[in-house]
Design an enzyme around this catalytic site. Structure first.
Site: not given
Ligand SMILES: NC(=O)c1ccc[n+]([C@@H]2O[C@H](COP(=O)([O-])OP(=O)(O)OC[C@H]3O[C@@H](n4cnc5c(N)ncnc54)[C@H](OP(=O)(O)O)[C@@H]3O)[C@@H](O)[C@H]2O)c1
Length: 243
Positions: A166, A88, A13-14, A170
């Protein structure tokens, strides 16, 4: 069964998940937008459809057995198979993650989502993936889970802050991924981990330096690998991430 490729992206969703959905949709894939909140899910599906993507909502909380089983039923009914699963969805568990003072409950919560959630969703979707001619699983990891980088020089630039929930979640996810790779070695399923880089999203208060589109690129590449593509790898845009 339709020839159109079908993907489920969890947490679509985001952030990065949304852009993975948008990117695969732009390639002509039918995209299941896995999201736990109805309003946010509907808004994402509407936005994707407005841009011409064949998107549909999949109610999905990765921590909930019944929600995950219902998501598999929905995809089975709609498409009869799944060509790619992008695990994701993820959380950080907040900033209070010094090992010496962490609330153990935070670790449980983070592992429940980032690791057990992936196992729960993958196992529910495997029967559908096995009906695809070229199934792919992409697990959204992070280079902060790289034990090599955590134990080497480089400081926070390459490892992120100290985060005992965290970062190890991973590492755990990477290790779990390799167990799937071993079990499924004799199948045509290609399974890889990806690091999106440091991306500006809600996850880090938008402090990241890359756009969600940039963060989605390698995951999209891994979801669309050719049959001779790699499996059991850990990739970022620049190439292989050391375990
Ligand atoms: N951003 C970075 O720099 C970065 C770096 C390395 C890895 N990552 C990884 O990339 C992935 C996406 O992160 P993002 O940065 O895009 O963060 P984000 O914008 O916070 O998105 C996280 C997504 O996961 C969903 N989510 C969390 N808990 C959930 C659950 N129990 N069931 C279903 N959906 C759930 C959230 O839904 P809600 O809107 O309902 O909360 C949201 O859609 C994650 O696995 C993160 O660890 C991110």
């Amino acid at each position: 069964m339709s020839d159109t490729k079908i993907v489920l992206v969890t947490g679509a969703n985001k952030g990065i998940g949304y852009e993975i959905a948008a990117g695969l949709g732009a390639l002509g894939w039918s995209v299941g937008v896995g999201a736990r909140d109805e309003t946010r899910r509907d808004a994402a599906v509407a936005r994707l459809r407005e841009s011409g993507v064949d998107a549909f909502g999949v109610p999905l909380d990765v921590t909930d057995d019944r929600s995950v089983a219902a998501a598999a039923d929905l995809i089975a009914e709609r498409a009869g198979r799944l060509d790619a699963l992008v695990n994701n969805a993820g959380i950080t568990g907040g900033r209070q993650q010094q090992p010496s003072s962490v609330d153990p409950g935070v670790i449980r919560t983070v592992v429940e989502t980032n690791v057990i959630g992936v196992i729960r969703v993958t196992n529910a979707m495997l029967p559908l993936l096995q009906r695809s001619a070229s199934p792919r699983i992409v697990n959204m990891s992070s280079s902060v889970g790289s034990l090599t980088r955590q134990s080497g020089p480089g400081g926070e630039t390459s490892t992120g802050p100290v985060a005992v929930a965290y970062a190890p979640s991973k590492s755990f996810l990477n290790a779990v991924t390799l167990q799937y790779v071993r079990e499924l070695a004799d199948t045509n399923i290609l399974i890889n981990c990806v690091c999106p880089g440091f991306v500006a999203t809600d996850l880090n208060g938008f402090r990241g330096v890359r756009t969600p589109q940039e963060g989605a690129a390698t995951a999209i590449r891994l979801a669309t690998l050719p049959d001779e593509g790699p499996t059991g790898g850990f990739f970022e845009d620049a190439g292989v991430v050391p375990w």
